[in-house]
Design an enzyme around this catalytic site. Structure first.
Site, PDB file in Angstrom:
ATOM      1  N   ASP A  81       0.595  -1.133  -0.067  1.00  0.00           N
ATOM      2  CA  ASP A  81       0.354  -0.330   0.063  1.00  0.00           C
ATOM      3  C   ASP A  81       0.639   1.123   0.225  1.00  0.00           C
ATOM      4  O   ASP A  81       1.378   1.367   1.184  1.00  0.00           O
ATOM      5  CB  ASP A  81      -0.776  -0.243   0.953  1.00  0.00           C
ATOM      6  N   ARG A  90       7.549   2.020   9.143  1.00  0.00           N
ATOM      7  CA  ARG A  90       6.717   3.255   8.170  1.00  0.00           C
ATOM      8  C   ARG A  90       7.985   3.763   8.963  1.00  0.00           C
ATOM      9  O   ARG A  90       8.288   4.872   9.722  1.00  0.00           O
ATOM     10  CB  ARG A  90       5.527   3.417   8.805  1.00  0.00           C
ATOM     11  N   GLN A 110      -0.696  -3.874  14.009  1.00  0.00           N
ATOM     12  CA  GLN A 110      -2.741  -3.082  13.946  1.00  0.00           C
ATOM     13  C   GLN A 110      -3.201  -4.687  13.431  1.00  0.00           C
ATOM     14  O   GLN A 110      -2.931  -5.782  12.711  1.00  0.00           O
ATOM     15  CB  GLN A 110      -3.240  -1.739  13.206  1.00  0.00           C
ATOM     16  N   ASP A 147     -12.182   7.266   8.681  1.00  0.00           N
ATOM     17  CA  ASP A 147     -11.211   7.508   9.357  1.00  0.00           C
ATOM     18  C   ASP A 147     -11.959   7.640  11.123  1.00  0.00           C
ATOM     19  O   ASP A 147     -12.803   8.600  11.361  1.00  0.00           O
ATOM     20  CB  ASP A 147     -10.042   9.004  10.278  1.00  0.00           C
ATOM     21  N   GLU A 198      -6.553   9.050  16.098  1.00  0.00           N
ATOM     22  CA  GLU A 198      -7.182   8.064  15.169  1.00  0.00           C
ATOM     23  C   GLU A 198      -6.906   6.269  15.246  1.00  0.00           C
ATOM     24  O   GLU A 198      -5.353   6.356  15.724  1.00  0.00           O
ATOM     25  CB  GLU A 198      -6.210   8.786  13.446  1.00  0.00           C
ATOM     26  N   SER A 255      -8.792   3.553  10.182  1.00  0.00           N
ATOM     27  CA  SER A 255      -8.602   3.574   8.858  1.00  0.00           C
ATOM     28  C   SER A 255      -9.478   2.940   7.866  1.00  0.00           C
ATOM     29  O   SER A 255      -9.121   1.936   8.223  1.00  0.00           O
ATOM     30  CB  SER A 255      -7.970   4.546   8.019  1.00  0.00           C
TER      31      SER A 255
END
Length: 334
Positions: free
Chosen positions: A57, A110, A125, A236, A249, A252
């Site tokens: 992604d 990331r 996650q 979100d 958040e 998503s």
């Protein structure tokens, strides 16, 4: 360079040992609640994918994946950013039917993430995906699914309070739904993050929908890759974090692109080079099933429910010297 907030008079409710036990309980209880409500089956997930597969992604389109050479394959692998496209391919390959879905325990790196109280370069996650039919590609179905996820969070929070009554975080089960355009119209002078903080402070459980497309201001609310969520049917999920005084958040998610929306969004994003990938071709020729899915942050869930002020209190990662110095004697980084 990190951006750290140290709340005045902050002290963790639970000690390090109790926190570790609570993290395990939160993850176990939430998985039970989520899989029961959405009919999800746990599957194994990849840590990396082939660079040329097109399955990784792009998130907002600027993040660089961690890549490495694989001599045995004479090819490059990439550590996943998330599994939105991989999950949809898996549902097809594993022959999941309408109304059923999967979830995975996803871990990612990331490397370009800006460090803060709620951001680190390590991501963990629950990535989930469910097969739907064309009649379910609606905002109503999206909102119903969001409410199911919030109900699972509230159930988890209730079980946590039973075991740790001293934890005084309470989750509002009433979700306020607002579109990104409505939010911009309400706060035209604020940035997107400032709008989120202003709105979520008054509505502590909020779902902002329709993220990715250009608003009337000429800017999107936030960046979204064009090839997994339908920008008209995504959003979100945010919660008010009292200790930090900000919107956080947690998820998503969205109804995924069909052939029509993928074609439109690739053109809008000037990303037609992606049409060469197998995944994109299978969406465009209607081979892949229609799905809804998303990611739900594990560390952020623990941070929210336990009232922690820094994500490093519930996960192990790498931190710069400024973060370590700011947290010294105040916040225990694992």
């Amino acid at each position: 360079m990190s951006k750290i907030i140290i709340p005045k008079d902050y002290q963790s409710t639970l000690g390090v040992y109790e926190t570790q036990t609570a993290i395990g309980n939160i993850k176990k209880w939430f998985e039970e609640a989520l899989t029961g409500s959405l009919k999800l089956k746990r599957v194994s997930a990849p840590l990396f994918v082939a660079q040329e597969s097109g399955l990784n992604d792009d998130l907002s389109g600027v993040e660089r994946p961690v890549s490495f050479h694989v001599p045995a394959l004479e090819a490059k692998g990439e550590v996943v950013h998330s599994l939105a496209k991989w999950k949809r391919m898996a549902l097809h390959q594993y022959d999941f039917r309408i109304g059923n879905g999967l979830y995975t325990d996803m871990n990612a790196i990331r490397r370009d993430e800006e460090l803060s109280n709620i951001h680190s370069i390590y991501v963990d996650q629950w990535d989930w995906e469910r097969v739907i039919d064309n009649d379910q590609r609606t905002l109503t179905y999206l909102k119903d699914t969001v409410q199911s996820i919030v109900n699972a969070i509230v159930e988890t929070s209730s079980r946590l309070h039973t075991k740790y009554p001293e934890v005084d975080v309470f989750i509002d089960s009433n979700v306020s739904f607002i579109s990104s355009q409505e939010l911009e119209d309400m706060y035209p002078e604020l940035t997107s993050k400032e709008r989120e903080n202003a709105y979520v402070k008054e509505h502590p459980t909020t779902f902002i929908y329709q993220i990715g497309d250009t608003l009337r201001s000429g800017q999107p609310h936030d960046g979204r890759a064009p090839d997994y969520d339908d920008w008209k049917l995504n959003g979100d999920l945010l919660f008010w974090h009292e200790a930090l005084g900000m919107a956080m958040e947690l998820s998503s998610m969205g109804i995924r692109v069909d052939a029509k929306s993928l074609d439109e969004q690739l053109n809008k994003a000037d990303a037609n080079d992606k049409r060469r990938y197998e995944f994109h071709q299978r969406v465009l020729d209607n081979t892949l099933p229609l799905t809804i899915g998303g990611g739900i942050g594990q560390s952020r869930m623990c941070m929210l429910l336990l009232g922690k002020a820094h994500i490093g209190e519930v996960q192990v990662s790498l931190w710069d010297d400024e973060t370590i110095q700011c947290c010294e004697n105040k916040i225990h980084l694992l």
